[in-house]
Design an enzyme around this catalytic site. Structure first.
Site, PDB file in Angstrom:
ATOM      1  N   HIS A 164       0.837  -1.203   0.000  1.00 51.33           N
ATOM      2  CA  HIS A 164       0.000   0.000   0.000  1.00 51.33           C
ATOM      3  C   HIS A 164       0.874   1.257   0.000  1.00 51.33           C
ATOM      4  O   HIS A 164       0.674   2.172  -0.812  1.00 51.33           O
ATOM      5  CB  HIS A 164      -0.910  -0.028   1.233  1.00 51.33           C
ATOM      6  CG  HIS A 164      -1.685   1.229   1.459  1.00 51.33           C
ATOM      7  ND1 HIS A 164      -3.025   1.342   1.167  1.00 51.33           N
ATOM      8  CD2 HIS A 164      -1.314   2.442   1.963  1.00 51.33           C
ATOM      9  CE1 HIS A 164      -3.441   2.557   1.466  1.00 51.33           C
ATOM     10  NE2 HIS A 164      -2.420   3.247   1.961  1.00 51.33           N
ATOM     11  N   GLU A 165       1.848   1.303   0.910  1.00 47.78           N
ATOM     12  CA  GLU A 165       2.692   2.491   1.015  1.00 47.78           C
ATOM     13  C   GLU A 165       3.620   2.626  -0.192  1.00 47.78           C
ATOM     14  O   GLU A 165       3.909   3.739  -0.641  1.00 47.78           O
ATOM     15  CB  GLU A 165       3.508   2.437   2.311  1.00 47.78           C
ATOM     16  CG  GLU A 165       2.680   2.473   3.587  1.00 47.78           C
ATOM     17  CD  GLU A 165       1.839   3.733   3.697  1.00 47.78           C
ATOM     18  OE1 GLU A 165       2.235   4.773   3.131  1.00 47.78           O
ATOM     19  OE2 GLU A 165       0.771   3.674   4.328  1.00 47.78           O
ATOM     20  N   GLU A 231      -6.186   6.918  -1.131  1.00 53.20           N
ATOM     21  CA  GLU A 231      -6.119   5.765  -0.234  1.00 53.20           C
ATOM     22  C   GLU A 231      -6.871   4.575  -0.816  1.00 53.20           C
ATOM     23  O   GLU A 231      -6.442   3.427  -0.669  1.00 53.20           O
ATOM     24  CB  GLU A 231      -6.681   6.134   1.139  1.00 53.20           C
ATOM     25  CG  GLU A 231      -5.879   7.183   1.895  1.00 53.20           C
ATOM     26  CD  GLU A 231      -4.465   6.732   2.212  1.00 53.20           C
ATOM     27  OE1 GLU A 231      -4.225   5.508   2.288  1.00 53.20           O
ATOM     28  OE2 GLU A 231      -3.588   7.599   2.365  1.00 53.20           O
TER      29      GLU A 231
END
Length: 542
Positions: A164-165, A231
Protein backbone atom coordinates in the site's frame (compact mmCIF):
# COMPACT_ATOMS: atom_id res chain seq x y z
CA UNK A 1 4.22 -12.48 -2.69
CA UNK A 2 3.15 -13.26 -6.29
CA UNK A 3 5.05 -11.62 -9.08
CA UNK A 4 2.68 -9.07 -10.59
CA UNK A 5 3.32 -5.74 -12.28
CA UNK A 6 2.06 -2.29 -11.34
CA UNK A 7 1.72 0.34 -14.00
CA UNK A 8 3.70 3.25 -12.60
CA UNK A 9 1.82 6.55 -12.99
CA UNK A 10 3.74 9.65 -13.91
CA UNK A 11 4.38 12.09 -11.11
CA UNK A 12 1.82 14.84 -11.18
CA UNK A 13 4.17 17.81 -11.53
CA UNK A 14 1.30 20.16 -12.22
CA UNK A 15 -0.02 19.51 -8.72
CA UNK A 16 3.37 20.35 -7.24
CA UNK A 17 3.27 23.55 -9.26
CA UNK A 18 -0.22 24.26 -7.97
CA UNK A 19 1.00 23.86 -4.39
CA UNK A 20 3.79 26.33 -5.12
CA UNK A 21 1.25 28.81 -6.51
CA UNK A 22 -0.80 28.45 -3.32
CA UNK A 23 2.35 29.03 -1.26
CA UNK A 24 3.19 32.08 -3.39
CA UNK A 25 -0.33 33.44 -2.95
CA UNK A 26 -0.12 33.02 0.84
CA UNK A 27 3.22 34.85 0.95
CA UNK A 28 1.81 37.61 -1.27
CA UNK A 29 -1.21 38.10 0.99
CA UNK A 30 0.86 38.07 4.17
CA UNK A 31 3.47 40.46 2.76
CA UNK A 32 0.81 42.82 1.44
CA UNK A 33 -1.05 42.80 4.75
CA UNK A 34 2.12 43.48 6.73
CA UNK A 35 3.20 46.37 4.53
CA UNK A 36 -0.27 47.89 4.46
CA UNK A 37 -0.48 47.59 8.23
CA UNK A 38 2.93 49.20 8.62
CA UNK A 39 1.87 52.18 6.47
CA UNK A 40 -1.39 52.51 8.33
CA UNK A 41 0.19 52.50 11.81
CA UNK A 42 3.53 54.24 11.35
CA UNK A 43 3.35 56.24 8.13
CA UNK A 44 0.62 57.93 6.10
CA UNK A 45 -2.78 56.19 6.09
CA UNK A 46 -3.72 58.30 3.05
CA UNK A 47 -1.35 56.10 1.04
CA UNK A 48 -3.89 53.30 1.27
CA UNK A 49 -6.57 55.43 -0.39
CA UNK A 50 -4.62 56.36 -3.52
CA UNK A 51 -5.70 53.26 -5.40
CA UNK A 52 -3.75 50.36 -6.84
CA UNK A 53 -0.09 50.98 -7.58
CA UNK A 54 0.98 48.23 -9.97
CA UNK A 55 4.68 48.86 -9.47
CA UNK A 56 4.13 48.54 -5.74
CA UNK A 57 2.30 45.22 -6.25
CA UNK A 58 5.03 43.92 -8.56
CA UNK A 59 7.67 44.63 -5.93
CA UNK A 60 5.61 42.77 -3.34
CA UNK A 61 5.14 39.91 -5.81
CA UNK A 62 8.89 39.75 -6.43
CA UNK A 63 9.66 39.54 -2.73
CA UNK A 64 6.87 36.99 -2.25
CA UNK A 65 8.24 34.88 -5.09
CA UNK A 66 11.71 34.96 -3.55
CA UNK A 67 10.47 33.97 -0.08
CA UNK A 68 8.16 31.29 -1.49
CA UNK A 69 10.98 29.79 -3.56
CA UNK A 70 13.31 29.67 -0.57
CA UNK A 71 10.56 28.13 1.56
CA UNK A 72 9.73 25.62 -1.17
CA UNK A 73 13.31 24.47 -1.70
CA UNK A 74 14.20 24.44 1.99
CA UNK A 75 11.13 22.38 2.88
CA UNK A 76 10.56 20.07 -0.07
CA UNK A 77 14.04 19.15 -1.27
CA UNK A 78 15.15 17.24 1.85
CA UNK A 79 11.72 16.31 3.18
CA UNK A 80 12.50 12.60 3.65
CA UNK A 81 15.41 13.36 5.96
CA UNK A 82 13.36 15.93 7.87
CA UNK A 83 10.52 13.49 8.52
CA UNK A 84 12.99 10.77 9.45
CA UNK A 85 14.74 12.96 12.03
CA UNK A 86 11.47 14.32 13.38
CA UNK A 87 10.07 10.83 14.03
CA UNK A 88 13.41 9.28 15.00
CA UNK A 89 13.15 6.67 12.23
CA UNK A 90 16.13 4.37 11.66
CA UNK A 91 17.07 1.65 9.22
CA UNK A 92 15.98 -1.88 10.21
CA UNK A 93 18.33 -3.92 12.36
CA UNK A 94 19.54 -6.83 10.19
CA UNK A 95 20.14 -8.91 13.33
CA UNK A 96 16.54 -8.52 14.49
CA UNK A 97 14.24 -11.26 13.21
CA UNK A 98 11.18 -9.04 12.76
CA UNK A 99 13.22 -6.27 11.13
CA UNK A 100 14.78 -8.87 8.83
CA UNK A 101 11.30 -9.91 7.72
CA UNK A 102 10.53 -6.28 6.88
CA UNK A 103 13.69 -6.03 4.78
CA UNK A 104 12.81 -9.23 2.92
CA UNK A 105 9.33 -7.94 2.10
CA UNK A 106 10.80 -4.67 0.83
CA UNK A 107 13.13 -6.65 -1.44
CA UNK A 108 10.13 -8.58 -2.77
CA UNK A 109 8.29 -5.35 -3.53
CA UNK A 110 11.28 -4.10 -5.50
CA UNK A 111 11.16 -7.29 -7.56
CA UNK A 112 7.39 -7.07 -8.09
CA UNK A 113 7.61 -3.47 -9.29
CA UNK A 114 10.57 -4.13 -11.55
CA UNK A 115 12.94 -2.02 -9.42
CA UNK A 116 11.34 1.12 -10.84
CA UNK A 117 12.21 3.07 -7.70
CA UNK A 118 14.67 2.59 -4.87
CA UNK A 119 12.52 2.68 -1.74
CA UNK A 120 14.04 2.54 1.73
CA UNK A 121 12.23 0.90 4.60
CA UNK A 122 12.63 2.47 8.04
CA UNK A 123 11.39 1.75 11.55
CA UNK A 124 9.93 4.38 13.88
CA UNK A 125 10.64 3.68 17.58
CA UNK A 126 7.06 4.06 18.78
CA UNK A 127 4.50 1.68 20.26
CA UNK A 128 1.80 3.31 18.15
CA UNK A 129 0.43 1.48 15.12
CA UNK A 130 0.80 3.36 11.85
CA UNK A 131 2.82 3.52 8.65
CA UNK A 132 3.62 6.29 6.22
CA UNK A 133 5.34 6.96 2.92
CA UNK A 134 7.51 9.97 2.07
CA UNK A 135 9.29 11.20 -1.05
CA UNK A 136 11.07 14.42 -1.91
CA UNK A 137 12.46 16.37 -4.85
CA UNK A 138 15.91 14.84 -4.31
CA UNK A 139 14.54 11.52 -5.50
CA UNK A 140 14.65 10.00 -2.01
CA UNK A 141 11.73 7.79 -0.98
CA UNK A 142 11.04 5.76 2.14
CA UNK A 143 8.31 3.72 3.79
CA UNK A 144 8.31 4.14 7.57
CA UNK A 145 6.49 1.83 9.96
CA UNK A 146 6.23 1.99 13.73
CA UNK A 147 7.63 -0.74 15.96
CA UNK A 148 4.15 -1.28 17.38
CA UNK A 149 2.61 -2.08 14.01
CA UNK A 150 5.62 -4.03 12.78
CA UNK A 151 5.51 -6.32 15.81
CA UNK A 152 1.76 -6.96 15.66
CA UNK A 153 1.24 -7.69 11.98
CA UNK A 154 1.50 -11.13 10.44
CA UNK A 155 3.68 -11.51 7.37
CA UNK A 156 0.68 -11.38 5.01
CA UNK A 157 -0.65 -8.25 6.70
CA UNK A 158 2.78 -6.61 6.63
CA UNK A 159 3.08 -7.37 2.92
CA UNK A 160 -0.26 -5.67 2.31
CA UNK A 161 0.69 -2.55 4.29
CA UNK A 162 4.10 -2.23 2.65
CA UNK A 163 2.57 -2.70 -0.82
CA UNK A 164 0.00 0.00 0.00
CA UNK A 165 2.69 2.49 1.02
CA UNK A 166 4.97 1.56 -1.88
CA UNK A 167 2.16 2.36 -4.32
CA UNK A 168 1.91 5.89 -2.91
CA UNK A 169 5.56 6.39 -3.86
CA UNK A 170 5.37 4.70 -7.25
CA UNK A 171 2.21 6.51 -8.32
CA UNK A 172 3.63 9.93 -7.50
CA UNK A 173 0.89 11.03 -5.10
CA UNK A 174 3.30 10.56 -2.19
CA UNK A 175 5.48 13.34 -3.58
CA UNK A 176 2.68 15.89 -3.53
CA UNK A 177 1.54 14.90 -0.02
CA UNK A 178 5.11 15.11 1.28
CA UNK A 179 5.61 18.51 -0.33
CA UNK A 180 2.30 19.72 1.09
CA UNK A 181 3.20 18.44 4.56
CA UNK A 182 6.68 19.95 4.41
CA UNK A 183 5.36 23.47 3.74
CA UNK A 184 3.66 23.96 7.09
CA UNK A 185 2.78 20.59 8.60
CA UNK A 186 6.34 19.66 9.54
CA UNK A 187 6.91 22.91 11.41
CA UNK A 188 3.48 22.70 13.03
CA UNK A 189 4.29 19.19 14.23
CA UNK A 190 7.60 20.36 15.72
CA UNK A 191 5.95 23.27 17.51
CA UNK A 192 3.23 20.93 18.75
CA UNK A 193 5.83 18.83 20.56
CA UNK A 194 7.36 21.98 22.05
CA UNK A 195 3.90 23.08 23.13
CA UNK A 196 3.18 19.72 24.78
CA UNK A 197 6.55 19.83 26.54
CA UNK A 198 5.81 23.31 27.83
CA UNK A 199 2.43 22.22 29.18
CA UNK A 200 4.04 19.25 30.93
CA UNK A 201 6.54 21.58 32.60
CA UNK A 202 3.74 23.85 33.79
CA UNK A 203 4.58 26.77 31.54
CA UNK A 204 1.84 29.08 30.42
CA UNK A 205 1.00 30.57 27.06
CA UNK A 206 3.88 31.31 24.71
CA UNK A 207 3.73 33.26 21.42
CA UNK A 208 5.20 30.24 19.65
CA UNK A 209 2.01 28.33 20.44
CA UNK A 210 -0.01 30.90 18.50
CA UNK A 211 2.41 30.45 15.60
CA UNK A 212 1.78 26.70 15.84
CA UNK A 213 -1.95 27.28 15.47
CA UNK A 214 -1.41 29.46 12.41
CA UNK A 215 0.84 26.88 10.76
CA UNK A 216 -1.64 24.13 11.54
CA UNK A 217 -4.47 26.08 9.91
CA UNK A 218 -2.32 26.72 6.85
CA UNK A 219 -1.54 23.01 6.70
CA UNK A 220 -5.24 22.23 6.83
CA UNK A 221 -5.81 24.59 3.90
CA UNK A 222 -3.39 22.49 1.86
CA UNK A 223 -5.44 19.42 2.76
CA UNK A 224 -7.96 20.63 0.18
CA UNK A 225 -5.45 19.76 -2.53
CA UNK A 226 -4.90 16.20 -1.22
CA UNK A 227 -7.52 13.79 -2.52
CA UNK A 228 -8.73 11.16 -0.09
CA UNK A 229 -9.37 8.93 -3.11
CA UNK A 230 -5.65 8.12 -3.22
CA UNK A 231 -6.12 5.76 -0.23
CA UNK A 232 -8.70 3.75 -2.17
CA UNK A 233 -6.28 3.49 -5.09
CA UNK A 234 -3.44 2.39 -2.81
CA UNK A 235 -5.66 -0.26 -1.18
CA UNK A 236 -6.55 -1.59 -4.63
CA UNK A 237 -2.89 -1.59 -5.68
CA UNK A 238 -2.00 -3.54 -2.55
CA UNK A 239 -4.56 -6.17 -3.51
CA UNK A 240 -3.16 -6.35 -7.04
CA UNK A 241 0.33 -6.98 -5.68
CA UNK A 242 -0.51 -9.43 -2.91
CA UNK A 243 -3.72 -11.02 -4.25
CA UNK A 244 -4.91 -10.90 -0.65
CA UNK A 245 -7.60 -8.29 0.13
CA UNK A 246 -8.38 -9.92 3.48
CA UNK A 247 -4.89 -9.22 4.86
CA UNK A 248 -5.17 -5.53 4.00
CA UNK A 249 -8.60 -5.37 5.66
CA UNK A 250 -7.26 -7.14 8.76
CA UNK A 251 -4.36 -4.70 8.98
CA UNK A 252 -6.70 -1.70 8.80
CA UNK A 253 -8.97 -3.30 11.39
CA UNK A 254 -6.03 -3.85 13.75
CA UNK A 255 -4.74 -0.30 13.30
CA UNK A 256 -8.16 1.25 13.86
CA UNK A 257 -8.58 -0.53 17.22
CA UNK A 258 -5.26 0.65 18.66
CA UNK A 259 -3.28 3.83 19.30
CA UNK A 260 -2.46 5.27 15.89
CA UNK A 261 0.09 7.81 17.09
CA UNK A 262 -1.87 10.84 18.24
CA UNK A 263 0.52 12.98 20.28
CA UNK A 264 3.55 11.35 18.64
CA UNK A 265 2.89 11.85 14.94
CA UNK A 266 1.99 15.53 14.69
CA UNK A 267 -1.19 16.93 13.20
CA UNK A 268 0.71 18.31 10.25
CA UNK A 269 1.93 14.87 9.14
CA UNK A 270 -1.40 13.05 9.18
CA UNK A 271 -1.75 13.18 5.38
CA UNK A 272 1.33 10.95 5.06
CA UNK A 273 -0.05 8.09 7.19
CA UNK A 274 -2.00 5.01 6.18
CA UNK A 275 -4.59 5.97 8.81
CA UNK A 276 -4.96 9.46 10.25
CA UNK A 277 -3.44 9.43 13.75
CA UNK A 278 -5.87 12.12 14.92
CA UNK A 279 -8.99 9.91 14.64
CA UNK A 280 -11.08 12.97 13.77
CA UNK A 281 -14.81 12.65 13.18
CA UNK A 282 -14.33 14.34 9.81
CA UNK A 283 -12.22 11.41 8.60
CA UNK A 284 -15.10 9.02 9.25
CA UNK A 285 -17.62 11.27 7.49
CA UNK A 286 -18.71 11.46 3.88
CA UNK A 287 -19.94 14.31 1.74
CA UNK A 288 -18.44 17.24 -0.12
CA UNK A 289 -17.06 18.96 3.01
CA UNK A 290 -15.33 15.80 4.24
CA UNK A 291 -13.98 15.13 0.76
CA UNK A 292 -12.62 18.68 0.65
CA UNK A 293 -11.02 18.93 4.10
CA UNK A 294 -10.17 15.35 5.09
CA UNK A 295 -7.12 13.51 3.77
CA UNK A 296 -8.37 9.99 4.60
CA UNK A 297 -11.62 8.22 3.72
CA UNK A 298 -13.61 6.38 6.42
CA UNK A 299 -11.77 3.26 7.58
CA UNK A 300 -14.91 1.14 7.70
CA UNK A 301 -15.68 2.05 4.10
CA UNK A 302 -12.16 1.06 3.06
CA UNK A 303 -12.51 -2.19 4.97
CA UNK A 304 -15.92 -2.81 3.42
CA UNK A 305 -14.53 -2.52 -0.11
CA UNK A 306 -11.66 -4.87 0.68
CA UNK A 307 -13.88 -7.40 2.45
CA UNK A 308 -16.26 -7.36 -0.49
CA UNK A 309 -13.33 -8.43 -2.67
CA UNK A 310 -12.68 -11.25 -0.19
CA UNK A 311 -16.38 -12.28 -0.20
CA UNK A 312 -16.86 -11.56 3.50
CA UNK A 313 -18.04 -8.70 5.71
CA UNK A 314 -17.00 -6.68 8.74
CA UNK A 315 -19.10 -8.73 11.19
CA UNK A 316 -17.39 -11.95 10.13
CA UNK A 317 -14.00 -10.25 10.33
CA UNK A 318 -14.72 -9.04 13.88
CA UNK A 319 -15.78 -12.52 14.94
CA UNK A 320 -12.69 -14.09 13.37
CA UNK A 321 -10.27 -11.65 14.99
CA UNK A 322 -11.95 -11.93 18.39
CA UNK A 323 -11.68 -15.71 18.21
CA UNK A 324 -8.02 -15.42 17.24
CA UNK A 325 -7.40 -13.10 20.21
CA UNK A 326 -9.05 -15.53 22.62
CA UNK A 327 -6.99 -18.41 21.24
CA UNK A 328 -3.79 -16.41 21.59
CA UNK A 329 -4.63 -15.48 25.18
CA UNK A 330 -5.31 -19.13 26.02
CA UNK A 331 -1.98 -20.15 24.50
CA UNK A 332 -0.16 -17.47 26.46
CA UNK A 333 -1.80 -18.55 29.70
CA UNK A 334 -0.63 -22.12 29.03
CA UNK A 335 2.97 -21.08 28.44
CA UNK A 336 5.41 -21.78 31.28
CA UNK A 337 6.74 -18.81 33.19
CA UNK A 338 10.18 -18.45 34.71
CA UNK A 339 12.06 -16.35 37.22
CA UNK A 340 15.67 -15.35 36.59
CA UNK A 341 18.42 -14.23 38.98
CA UNK A 342 19.76 -10.91 37.71
CA UNK A 343 23.39 -9.68 38.06
CA UNK A 344 22.45 -7.96 41.34
CA UNK A 345 21.39 -11.35 42.75
CA UNK A 346 17.71 -10.41 42.74
CA UNK A 347 14.99 -12.68 41.37
CA UNK A 348 13.14 -11.07 38.47
CA UNK A 349 9.98 -12.23 36.72
CA UNK A 350 7.74 -13.83 35.83
CA UNK A 351 8.99 -14.14 32.25
CA UNK A 352 7.78 -16.06 29.24
CA UNK A 353 10.29 -17.59 26.83
CA UNK A 354 9.92 -14.55 24.59
CA UNK A 355 10.51 -12.23 27.55
CA UNK A 356 13.64 -14.13 28.55
CA UNK A 357 15.08 -13.84 25.05
CA UNK A 358 14.89 -10.04 25.30
CA UNK A 359 16.75 -9.79 28.62
CA UNK A 360 20.17 -8.22 27.95
CA UNK A 361 21.77 -9.89 30.98
CA UNK A 362 20.51 -13.44 30.36
CA UNK A 363 23.32 -15.94 29.82
CA UNK A 364 23.60 -19.74 29.88
CA UNK A 365 24.92 -19.47 33.45
CA UNK A 366 21.97 -17.44 34.74
CA UNK A 367 20.05 -19.22 37.49
CA UNK A 368 16.48 -20.01 36.43
CA UNK A 369 13.50 -21.42 38.27
CA UNK A 370 10.04 -22.27 37.04
CA UNK A 371 7.07 -20.41 38.43
CA UNK A 372 5.55 -23.63 39.76
CA UNK A 373 8.74 -25.17 41.17
CA UNK A 374 11.33 -24.23 43.76
CA UNK A 375 14.25 -26.06 42.14
CA UNK A 376 16.75 -23.82 40.36
CA UNK A 377 19.04 -24.65 37.46
CA UNK A 378 21.36 -23.02 34.98
CA UNK A 379 19.57 -21.55 31.99
CA UNK A 380 21.40 -23.77 29.50
CA UNK A 381 20.09 -26.90 31.21
CA UNK A 382 16.48 -25.99 30.42
CA UNK A 383 15.55 -27.45 27.00
CA UNK A 384 13.08 -24.62 26.33
CA UNK A 385 15.52 -21.82 27.18
CA UNK A 386 18.72 -23.21 25.68
CA UNK A 387 17.59 -22.50 22.05
CA UNK A 388 17.68 -18.78 22.90
CA UNK A 389 21.47 -18.93 23.10
CA UNK A 390 21.78 -21.09 19.99
CA UNK A 391 19.73 -18.50 18.09
CA UNK A 392 21.90 -15.63 19.33
CA UNK A 393 25.04 -17.44 18.17
CA UNK A 394 23.54 -18.05 14.74
CA UNK A 395 23.25 -14.29 14.29
CA UNK A 396 26.98 -13.83 14.90
CA UNK A 397 29.21 -13.23 11.91
CA UNK A 398 32.01 -15.32 13.45
CA UNK A 399 32.43 -18.96 12.52
CA UNK A 400 31.08 -21.48 15.00
CA UNK A 401 33.35 -24.39 15.95
CA UNK A 402 32.61 -27.97 17.02
CA UNK A 403 33.96 -27.32 20.53
CA UNK A 404 31.57 -26.67 23.41
CA UNK A 405 32.14 -24.35 26.35
CA UNK A 406 32.67 -26.42 29.54
CA UNK A 407 30.75 -23.83 31.58
CA UNK A 408 27.93 -22.67 29.31
CA UNK A 409 27.54 -25.78 27.14
CA UNK A 410 27.37 -23.54 24.05
CA UNK A 411 29.45 -23.79 20.85
CA UNK A 412 32.71 -21.84 20.87
CA UNK A 413 33.47 -19.18 18.28
CA UNK A 414 36.64 -19.27 16.22
CA UNK A 415 38.80 -16.22 16.92
CA UNK A 416 42.31 -15.00 16.21
CA UNK A 417 44.16 -14.32 19.46
CA UNK A 418 47.66 -12.89 19.04
CA UNK A 419 47.29 -14.02 15.39
CA UNK A 420 46.87 -17.61 16.57
CA UNK A 421 43.78 -19.78 16.20
CA UNK A 422 41.79 -19.93 19.42
CA UNK A 423 38.19 -20.57 20.43
CA UNK A 424 36.13 -18.34 22.69
CA UNK A 425 32.80 -18.54 24.45
CA UNK A 426 30.68 -15.48 23.67
CA UNK A 427 28.86 -15.81 26.97
CA UNK A 428 31.51 -16.39 29.67
CA UNK A 429 34.54 -15.14 27.61
CA UNK A 430 36.57 -18.28 28.32
CA UNK A 431 39.25 -19.21 25.76
CA UNK A 432 40.35 -22.62 24.47
CA UNK A 433 43.79 -23.06 22.90
CA UNK A 434 46.14 -25.91 22.13
CA UNK A 435 48.80 -26.37 24.82
CA UNK A 436 51.48 -26.20 22.13
CA UNK A 437 50.28 -22.72 21.15
CA UNK A 438 50.51 -21.18 24.62
CA UNK A 439 54.25 -20.27 24.36
CA UNK A 440 53.77 -18.43 21.06
CA UNK A 441 50.79 -16.54 22.47
CA UNK A 442 52.78 -15.48 25.53
CA UNK A 443 55.73 -14.40 23.39
CA UNK A 444 53.57 -11.97 21.43
CA UNK A 445 52.46 -8.64 22.85
CA UNK A 446 49.63 -7.36 20.69
CA UNK A 447 47.09 -7.71 23.51
CA UNK A 448 47.90 -4.80 25.89
CA UNK A 449 48.48 -5.35 29.59
CA UNK A 450 46.28 -2.70 31.19
CA UNK A 451 46.50 -1.39 34.74
CA UNK A 452 43.40 -3.41 35.55
CA UNK A 453 45.09 -6.62 34.40
CA UNK A 454 48.26 -5.81 36.34
CA UNK A 455 46.29 -5.30 39.54
CA UNK A 456 44.27 -8.43 38.89
CA UNK A 457 47.44 -10.42 38.15
CA UNK A 458 49.00 -9.41 41.46
CA UNK A 459 45.84 -10.35 43.34
CA UNK A 460 45.59 -13.74 41.61
CA UNK A 461 49.27 -14.46 42.22
CA UNK A 462 48.99 -13.61 45.91
CA UNK A 463 45.81 -15.64 46.38
CA UNK A 464 47.18 -18.70 44.59
CA UNK A 465 50.43 -18.50 46.57
CA UNK A 466 48.40 -18.61 49.77
CA UNK A 467 46.38 -21.61 48.49
CA UNK A 468 49.56 -23.43 47.50
CA UNK A 469 51.07 -22.98 50.94
CA UNK A 470 47.93 -24.28 52.63
CA UNK A 471 47.72 -27.30 50.29
CA UNK A 472 51.35 -28.22 50.96
CA UNK A 473 50.75 -28.12 54.70
CA UNK A 474 47.75 -30.39 54.22
CA UNK A 475 49.59 -32.71 51.86
CA UNK A 476 47.25 -32.06 48.91
CA UNK A 477 48.63 -32.58 45.41
CA UNK A 478 48.65 -29.40 43.32
CA UNK A 479 47.30 -31.35 40.36
CA UNK A 480 43.61 -31.92 41.01
CA UNK A 481 40.85 -33.31 38.89
CA UNK A 482 38.59 -30.62 37.46
CA UNK A 483 34.83 -30.76 37.26
CA UNK A 484 35.03 -29.22 33.79
CA UNK A 485 34.68 -31.54 30.80
CA UNK A 486 37.03 -31.17 27.86
CA UNK A 487 35.36 -29.10 25.10
CA UNK A 488 36.39 -31.76 22.60
CA UNK A 489 36.42 -35.26 24.14
CA UNK A 490 34.21 -34.50 27.18
CA UNK A 491 36.59 -36.24 29.59
CA UNK A 492 37.33 -34.46 32.85
CA UNK A 493 40.24 -32.05 32.61
CA UNK A 494 42.95 -31.54 35.24
CA UNK A 495 43.21 -28.14 36.90
CA UNK A 496 46.82 -27.14 37.52
CA UNK A 497 49.02 -24.07 37.67
CA UNK A 498 50.68 -23.03 34.43
CA UNK A 499 54.04 -23.32 36.18
CA UNK A 500 55.49 -23.08 39.66
CA UNK A 501 56.79 -19.60 38.82
CA UNK A 502 53.51 -18.24 37.47
CA UNK A 503 50.64 -19.46 39.59
CA UNK A 504 47.73 -19.11 37.19
CA UNK A 505 45.26 -21.99 37.22
CA UNK A 506 44.29 -23.51 33.89
CA UNK A 507 42.39 -26.64 32.89
CA UNK A 508 44.28 -29.12 30.71
CA UNK A 509 43.13 -32.15 28.78
CA UNK A 510 45.94 -34.70 28.52
CA UNK A 511 44.08 -36.61 25.82
CA UNK A 512 43.39 -33.78 23.37
CA UNK A 513 46.28 -31.48 24.22
CA UNK A 514 43.96 -28.54 24.88
CA UNK A 515 43.97 -25.92 27.63
CA UNK A 516 40.99 -23.96 28.88
CA UNK A 517 41.36 -20.47 30.33
CA UNK A 518 38.47 -18.87 32.18
CA UNK A 519 37.74 -15.19 31.56
CA UNK A 520 40.90 -13.04 31.95
CA UNK A 521 43.13 -16.00 32.88
CA UNK A 522 45.06 -16.03 29.60
CA UNK A 523 45.51 -12.25 29.69
CA UNK A 524 46.66 -12.46 33.32
CA UNK A 525 49.24 -15.11 32.43
CA UNK A 526 50.55 -12.93 29.60
CA UNK A 527 50.71 -9.92 31.91
CA UNK A 528 52.62 -11.83 34.60
CA UNK A 529 55.25 -13.10 32.19
CA UNK A 530 55.52 -9.94 30.11
CA UNK A 531 56.02 -7.70 33.15
CA UNK A 532 57.92 -10.32 35.21
CA UNK A 533 55.46 -9.97 38.04
CA UNK A 534 56.30 -12.15 41.03
CA UNK A 535 54.93 -12.20 44.53
CA UNK A 536 57.89 -10.46 46.16
CA UNK A 537 59.71 -8.66 43.37
CA UNK A 538 56.73 -6.90 41.78
CA UNK A 539 57.10 -5.31 38.37
CA UNK A 540 60.55 -5.03 36.98
CA UNK A 541 61.64 -2.03 34.96
CA UNK A 542 60.82 -2.17 31.28
Amino acid sequence: MPLTFIEIEKQKNWRIGLLFIVLLFLYFCVTLALIQGFYFVFLNPVFLLRGINWAYLLIIMAFSFMFATIHFLFSAVGAVGSVMRHLGATLPDPEDGIHKRLMNIMDEIHVVTGNKRNIKCMVIPSLSMNALAVADLNGEAAVMITEGLLSRLTRDQLEAVMAHEAYHILSGDCLETTVAASFFGMYASMLEKIKDLGEENGRGFHPAFLFFRILLKLSQILNMFISREREYRADAASVRMTRNPLSMAEALHLISRNWTGVGFIGNGLEMLCIVSPQAAALDESEGWWADLMSTHPPIRKRMGILLNMASTNIAELDAKLNQKTETTNMQRSAEPVYYALDPKQQWQGPFSIADLSSLPWLSPLTWIKSGSEQAIERAWRNPLIDPIFIASLSRQESEISDFVCPHCNQPLIKISYEKTRAYQCRFCSGILVGTDKIPRIIARREVPCTDRLKSLAKAVLSDNQRKTTINKLRGIDAKTKSFLPCPKCKHAMFRTFYSSAYLVEIDRCGICGLAWFDADELEILQCLIENKITLRVGISPA
